[in-house]
Design an enzyme around this catalytic site. Structure first.
Site, PDB file in Angstrom:
ATOM      1  N   LYS A 197      24.339  32.531  69.229  1.00 46.88           N
ATOM      2  CA  LYS A 197      25.202  33.593  69.751  1.00 46.88           C
ATOM      3  C   LYS A 197      24.613  34.946  69.366  1.00 46.88           C
ATOM      4  O   LYS A 197      24.108  35.096  68.244  1.00 46.88           O
ATOM      5  CB  LYS A 197      26.607  33.456  69.133  1.00 46.88           C
ATOM      6  CG  LYS A 197      27.550  34.601  69.468  1.00 46.88           C
ATOM      7  CD  LYS A 197      28.950  34.388  68.910  1.00 46.88           C
ATOM      8  CE  LYS A 197      29.825  35.595  69.227  1.00 46.88           C
ATOM      9  NZ  LYS A 197      31.203  35.448  68.758  1.00 46.88           N
ATOM     10  N   GLU A 291      32.556  30.746  71.398  1.00 50.69           N
ATOM     11  CA  GLU A 291      32.378  32.081  70.791  1.00 50.69           C
ATOM     12  C   GLU A 291      33.165  32.188  69.488  1.00 50.69           C
ATOM     13  O   GLU A 291      32.682  32.704  68.494  1.00 50.69           O
ATOM     14  CB  GLU A 291      32.961  33.156  71.723  1.00 50.69           C
ATOM     15  CG  GLU A 291      31.990  33.781  72.673  1.00 50.69           C
ATOM     16  CD  GLU A 291      32.683  34.902  73.445  1.00 50.69           C
ATOM     17  OE1 GLU A 291      33.074  34.623  74.600  1.00 50.69           O
ATOM     18  OE2 GLU A 291      32.841  36.014  72.931  1.00 50.69           O
ATOM     19  N   GLU A 423      34.236  42.364  80.675  1.00 48.85           N
ATOM     20  CA  GLU A 423      34.875  42.266  79.352  1.00 48.85           C
ATOM     21  C   GLU A 423      34.674  43.555  78.537  1.00 48.85           C
ATOM     22  O   GLU A 423      35.620  44.054  77.916  1.00 48.85           O
ATOM     23  CB  GLU A 423      34.316  41.053  78.594  1.00 48.85           C
ATOM     24  CG  GLU A 423      34.946  40.875  77.233  1.00 48.85           C
ATOM     25  CD  GLU A 423      34.571  39.558  76.561  1.00 48.85           C
ATOM     26  OE1 GLU A 423      34.528  38.508  77.242  1.00 48.85           O
ATOM     27  OE2 GLU A 423      34.315  39.589  75.338  1.00 48.85           O
ATOM     28  N   LYS A 427      37.460  46.265  77.165  1.00 49.05           N
ATOM     29  CA  LYS A 427      37.562  46.672  75.756  1.00 49.05           C
ATOM     30  C   LYS A 427      37.485  48.197  75.636  1.00 49.05           C
ATOM     31  O   LYS A 427      38.250  48.807  74.885  1.00 49.05           O
ATOM     32  CB  LYS A 427      36.454  46.023  74.928  1.00 49.05           C
ATOM     33  CG  LYS A 427      36.695  44.527  74.689  1.00 49.05           C
ATOM     34  CD  LYS A 427      35.473  43.898  74.054  1.00 49.05           C
ATOM     35  CE  LYS A 427      35.709  42.422  73.760  1.00 49.05           C
ATOM     36  NZ  LYS A 427      34.444  41.685  73.581  1.00 49.05           N
TER      37      LYS A 427
END
Ligand code: ISJ
Ligand code: MG
Length: 446
Positions: A197, A291, A423, A427
């Site tokens: 990740k 995630e 996304e 945010k």
């Protein structure tokens, strides 16, 4: 704010007394009999002294407005050593920011901005108090004199000005085509098992019609962005870093540790049923669970040897104004009360850097097209009994006519560049929409 000026007068009398011409520390604490007429942020905004720091805990129960530095620290270990050295002073608090690269001494950017304030106005629940600290490595007598001058510079609280700054222009770094390339590069590394990740971010520079008042902007955010920590460090009248973050890096209460894995995101919706449908989708989505679980793994690994009896709670949905997240709370018992150790182990978590940490950080340092500076670092305080830091997300740097907004997203196997772009837009909207919503036309009819 009569109460506060009366306290300052009492303080002035205390400071005017006999003081030794030697090193030392003294602290004065006064409780306020009733709630001040204006809020702490209003009081802080009016003060002409820097640095100033504001903090509100995410359940809204603790608030602090502090300013002037009695002493500044080069890193969190130094701050911790200081607290330990003076642990007989019951309520010594050191406040401020740690940069994303707080552990990198060679970084071009400051590793942190932590300071022992001259003055602190605090609230817990409905209890208010004011604290003044006099500290000197040479002469308390000289420092008492300087503190008196400092107190005379404090002014009465004023209402915050309305937000009239309009966005004239914006620039994304990376722009969407470069973002798409960056994501495909990250996905290739994930496929080649260089890491599992990586969290990649964007800096958006907004050019404003007039400079933004950082306190007024934070107050506007606090008004609508609930369930968040609100923080601000103002370095000068034109320069500040602030944010409204949902994420706890850690809370240490004696040797009890509270941290969390906050990762995995879907949009929010103003309608409760629609929001719940989105939340249920999030709870069942493989990519978002991955995630989040990578963050749990990272935190548990990083705490090995430093904490025991780790408990990971089941995933829950945290619903914010623009987004919803997956959260797993983590609780443990520390071997010792060691904030520098907690920071070193936990910052940056896989929620903002990636896993394994080192490989992800190298990818970020090499390919992300800007320096994160304070973004994704941490903001908060340390003290003997309790310390708490929030992850400095949903944050922005105020630089005169410019506002730099930061937002990032965790990239794992299965990430899609367009969805991750959406996304980060969602945010960033937590702060960005405050400017649009507060826009009042300059020319009014009539
Ligand atoms: C990196 C940010 O947020 C982090 C990334 C998340 C995600 O990718 O789902 C969710 C919460 C945060 O841990 C940010 O807000 O800038
Ligand atoms: Mg995500």
């Amino acid at each position: 704010m009569k109460q506060i000026s009366a306290i300052i007068e009492q303080l002035d009398t205390a400071l005017a007394g006999e003081w030794p011409d030697t090193a030392g520390i003294r602290q004065f604490s006064y409780s306020l009999q009733k709630q001040p007429d204006t809020g702490l942020l209003e009081w802080l905004s009016a003060q002409p002294c820097y640095p100033k720091f504001y903090w509100q805990q995410r359940d809204g129960d603790e608030e602090a407005a502090v300013c002037g530095d009695a002493y500044a620290f080069g890193n969190l270990s130094q701050a911790q050593d200081f607290i330990r050295e003076y642990q007989d002073i019951p309520d010594l608090h050191i406040w401020g920011l740690n940069a994303f690269n707080a552990d990198n001494d060679d970084a071009a950017f400051a590793a942190n901005a932590l300071f022992l304030p001259r003055i602190e106005l605090c609230r817990k629940g409905t209890t208010y108090w004011l604290r003044c600290t006099v500290f000197s490595t040479r002469s308390l007598c000289d420092e008492a004199r300087r503190t008196r001058l400092f107190l005379r510079s404090l002014v009465a609280s004023r209402d915050l000005p309305p937000i009239t700054s309009r966005v004239i222009q914006h620039q994304h770094l990376p722009a969407q085509p470069q973002w798409n390339e960056l994501i495909s590069q990250a996905l290739t590394c994930i496929e080649q098992q260089q890491f599992d990740k990586v969290v990649l971010a964007r800096k958006t520079t907004l050019t404003l019609s007039q400079p933004l008042n950082a306190c007024a902007f934070l107050a506007a955010s606090r008004e609508v962005n609930h369930r968040c920590y609100h923080f601000m460090l103002a370095f000068t009248p034109q320069q500040a870093f602030l944010g409204s973050s949902p994420e706890r890096l850690f809370l240490r209460d004696h040797t009890e540790l509270f941290t969390e894995a906050l990762a995995g995101t879907v949009a929010n919706h103003p309608d409760d049923d629609e929001a719940q449908t989105l939340g249920e989708w999030l709870l069942n989505d493989g990519k978002n669970q991955r995630e989040n679980l990578l963050v749990v793994d990272d935190i548990c690994q990083r705490l090995q040897g430093g904490a025991h009896s780790l408990d990971v709670m089941p995933a829950e949905i945290l619903r914010l104004r623009k987004v919803q997240h997956l959260r797993r709370s983590i609780h443990g018992e520390l071997a010792e009360a060691d904030d520098a150790g907690c920071l070193q182990r936990l910052q940056p978590t896989a929620a903002v850097a990636g896993l394994p940490r080192q490989a992800a950080r190298e990818f970020i340092a090499r390919y992300e097209p800007f320096d994160r500076q304070w973004y994704a670092g941490s903001a908060g305080y340390l003290s003997t009994e309790q310390s708490e830091f929030t992850v400095a997300l949903r944050s922005a740097a105020v630089k005169g006519h410019q506002l730099e907004l930061y937002a990032g997203a965790g990239i794992v196997a299965g990430s899609d560049a367009a969805q991750e772009w959406q996304e980060i837009e969602n945010k960033a909207a937590g702060l960005r929409t405050l400017l649009e919503e507060h826009y009042t036309p300059a020319v009014q009819a009539g």
